[in-house]
Design a protein around this motif. Structure first.
Motif, mmCIF file in Angstrom:
data_model
loop_
_atom_site.group_PDB
_atom_site.id
_atom_site.type_symbol
_atom_site.label_atom_id
_atom_site.label_comp_id
_atom_site.label_asym_id
_atom_site.label_seq_id
_atom_site.Cartn_x
_atom_site.Cartn_y
_atom_site.Cartn_z
ATOM 1 N N LEU A 32 40.724 -17.922 5.485
ATOM 2 C CA LEU A 32 41.478 -18.815 6.361
ATOM 3 C C LEU A 32 41.913 -20.098 5.670
ATOM 4 N N GLY A 33 41.575 -20.237 4.411
ATOM 5 C CA GLY A 33 42.076 -21.353 3.631
ATOM 6 C C GLY A 33 43.348 -21.020 2.871
ATOM 7 N N ASP A 34 43.795 -19.772 2.983
ATOM 8 C CA ASP A 34 44.993 -19.288 2.286
ATOM 9 C C ASP A 34 46.217 -19.482 3.184
ATOM 10 N N LYS A 35 47.174 -20.258 2.738
ATOM 11 C CA LYS A 35 48.353 -20.545 3.562
ATOM 12 C C LYS A 35 49.107 -19.270 3.944
ATOM 13 N N SER A 36 49.177 -18.310 3.031
ATOM 14 C CA SER A 36 49.918 -17.086 3.341
ATOM 15 C C SER A 36 49.252 -16.312 4.480
ATOM 16 N N VAL A 37 47.930 -16.337 4.542
ATOM 17 C CA VAL A 37 47.197 -15.692 5.632
ATOM 18 C C VAL A 37 47.507 -16.385 6.955
ATOM 19 N N LEU A 38 47.500 -17.700 6.940
ATOM 20 C CA LEU A 38 47.757 -18.470 8.159
ATOM 21 C C LEU A 38 49.198 -18.311 8.638
ATOM 22 N N ILE A 39 50.136 -18.268 7.712
ATOM 23 C CA ILE A 39 51.546 -18.064 8.083
ATOM 24 C C ILE A 39 51.725 -16.693 8.734
ATOM 25 N N LYS A 40 51.061 -15.683 8.175
ATOM 26 C CA LYS A 40 51.153 -14.329 8.746
ATOM 27 C C LYS A 40 50.579 -14.308 10.168
ATOM 28 N N ILE A 41 49.480 -15.004 10.386
ATOM 29 C CA ILE A 41 48.887 -15.083 11.723
ATOM 30 C C ILE A 41 49.871 -15.743 12.687
ATOM 31 N N ALA A 42 50.508 -16.818 12.252
ATOM 32 C CA ALA A 42 51.473 -17.522 13.096
ATOM 33 C C ALA A 42 52.663 -16.619 13.420
ATOM 34 N N GLU A 43 53.156 -15.903 12.418
ATOM 35 C CA GLU A 43 54.298 -15.001 12.634
ATOM 36 C C GLU A 43 53.933 -13.891 13.611
ATOM 37 N N ASP A 44 52.768 -13.279 13.408
ATOM 38 C CA ASP A 44 52.352 -12.168 14.265
ATOM 39 C C ASP A 44 52.130 -12.611 15.707
ATOM 40 N N ALA A 45 51.757 -13.885 15.881
ATOM 41 C CA ALA A 45 51.522 -14.412 17.232
ATOM 42 C C ALA A 45 52.828 -14.769 17.940
ATOM 43 N N GLY A 46 53.942 -14.757 17.191
ATOM 44 C CA GLY A 46 55.236 -15.047 17.804
ATOM 45 C C GLY A 46 55.662 -16.495 17.728
ATOM 46 N N MET A 47 55.077 -17.250 16.801
ATOM 47 C CA MET A 47 55.493 -18.639 16.646
ATOM 48 C C MET A 47 56.941 -18.701 16.161
ATOM 49 N N GLU A 48 57.686 -19.656 16.704
ATOM 50 C CA GLU A 48 59.087 -19.812 16.332
ATOM 51 C C GLU A 48 59.226 -20.135 14.837
ATOM 52 N N LYS A 49 60.328 -19.638 14.269
ATOM 53 C CA LYS A 49 60.567 -19.861 12.838
ATOM 54 C C LYS A 49 60.584 -21.343 12.488
ATOM 55 N N SER A 50 61.183 -22.157 13.369
ATOM 56 C CA SER A 50 61.253 -23.593 13.107
ATOM 57 C C SER A 50 59.871 -24.228 13.077
ATOM 58 N N GLU A 51 58.959 -23.714 13.918
ATOM 59 C CA GLU A 51 57.587 -24.213 13.928
ATOM 60 C C GLU A 51 56.865 -23.788 12.650
ATOM 61 N N ILE A 52 57.073 -22.542 12.243
ATOM 62 C CA ILE A 52 56.415 -22.033 11.031
ATOM 63 C C ILE A 52 56.860 -22.826 9.811
ATOM 64 N N GLU A 53 58.136 -23.200 9.791
ATOM 65 C CA GLU A 53 58.652 -23.980 8.658
ATOM 66 C C GLU A 53 57.989 -25.350 8.562
ATOM 67 N N ASN A 54 57.431 -25.818 9.689
ATOM 68 C CA ASN A 54 56.782 -27.129 9.716
ATOM 69 C C ASN A 54 55.260 -27.051 9.617
ATOM 70 N N LEU A 55 54.732 -25.836 9.405
ATOM 71 C CA LEU A 55 53.289 -25.713 9.220
ATOM 72 C C LEU A 55 52.858 -26.539 8.008
ATOM 73 N N PHE A 56 51.713 -27.176 8.142
ATOM 74 C CA PHE A 56 51.098 -27.924 7.026
ATOM 75 C C PHE A 56 51.900 -29.166 6.640
ATOM 76 N N CYS A 57 52.720 -29.666 7.579
ATOM 77 C CA CYS A 57 53.457 -30.887 7.303
ATOM 78 C C CYS A 57 52.516 -32.087 7.372
ATOM 79 N N LEU A 58 52.957 -33.193 6.808
ATOM 80 C CA LEU A 58 52.127 -34.400 6.746
ATOM 81 C C LEU A 58 51.773 -34.901 8.139
#
Length: 215
Positions: free
Chosen positions: A134-160
């Motif tokens: 769960l410390g791997d960004k690619s794993v977390l992005i995949k979880i977000a995508e599979d859950a149906g998070m909007e692309k615009s939200e995914i693009e802002n993951l891990f922002c400051l």
């Protein structure tokens, strides 16, 4: 219909948090349709000292528990409890205990997407059932995508902005006498700590709701 807010303070590498939510959801179901529950996931770091790349589970937790034998005993007991609760706990020598800050940062973004609980459950399952880091960004992005998070939200993951907000949440919770998880805060007034049984949680929630309605 009464609204009941429950802040769920948890870490996604905490098996009792996973079990605790399962029991909480059973208690909520028992309460029926007269109440609307607003579940909000709040961050807690069990192992904030773990580096970003994570550490080997067996080596790290065997030191925590005192020996590999004790860790094996605890792991087996968890698996048996999981079976009873309908959850699958799998452990292997390749497992990594991650630093979970990025997972909490994902949940900060998920809250704005109204996907908090589905993503929280996906994090638990990814770690405990599938051994994902769960410390791997690619794993977390995949979880977000599979859950149906909007692309615009995914693009802002891990922002400051989310990083700072997550840090503020962690700091705040450290000041209100919360030292273990799971912890549930009901309507900002009542606190329940630990993975109680579903029946116990039902009774406590019922008593709290009755008390709230009398005020």
């Amino acid at each position: 219909m009464a609204d009941i807010r429950i802040d769920i303070i948890a870490d996604y590498v905490c098996p009792w948090c996973y079990l605790g939510y399962t029991r909480l959801s059973q208690a909520i179901e028992q309460l029926g349709d007269d109440y609307k529950f607003d579940l909000r996931w709040q961050p807690f770091e069990l192992h904030p000292e773990i580096p970003a790349e994570g550490v080997e589970r067996d080596a790290y937790l065997s030191r925590k528990f005192g020996s590999q034998e004790k860790l094996n005993e605890v792991s087996h007991a968890l698996q048996q409890i999981g079976i009873q609760e309908g959850l699958e706990f799998n452990f292997s020598e390749e497992d990594i205990v991650p630093n979970t800050f990025l997972a909490h940062q994902l949940m900060t973004r998920a809250k704005s997407s109204v996907l908090g609980t589905p993503i929280a459950l996906a994090l638990f399952e990814a770690y405990f059932t599938h051994g994902k880091n769960l410390g791997d960004k690619s794993v977390l992005i995949k979880i977000a995508e599979d859950a149906g998070m909007e692309k615009s939200e995914i693009e802002n993951l891990f922002c400051l902005e989310d990083q700072v907000l997550t840090e503020k949440k962690l700091k705040h919770l450290s000041t209100i006498d919360i030292h273990s998880v799971p912890t549930y805060v009901i309507n900002d007034k009542f606190m329940i700590q630990g993975a109680h049984t579903a029946d116990s949680l039902f009774k406590t929630l019922h008593d709290i709701i009755e008390n709230e309605e009398l005020e």
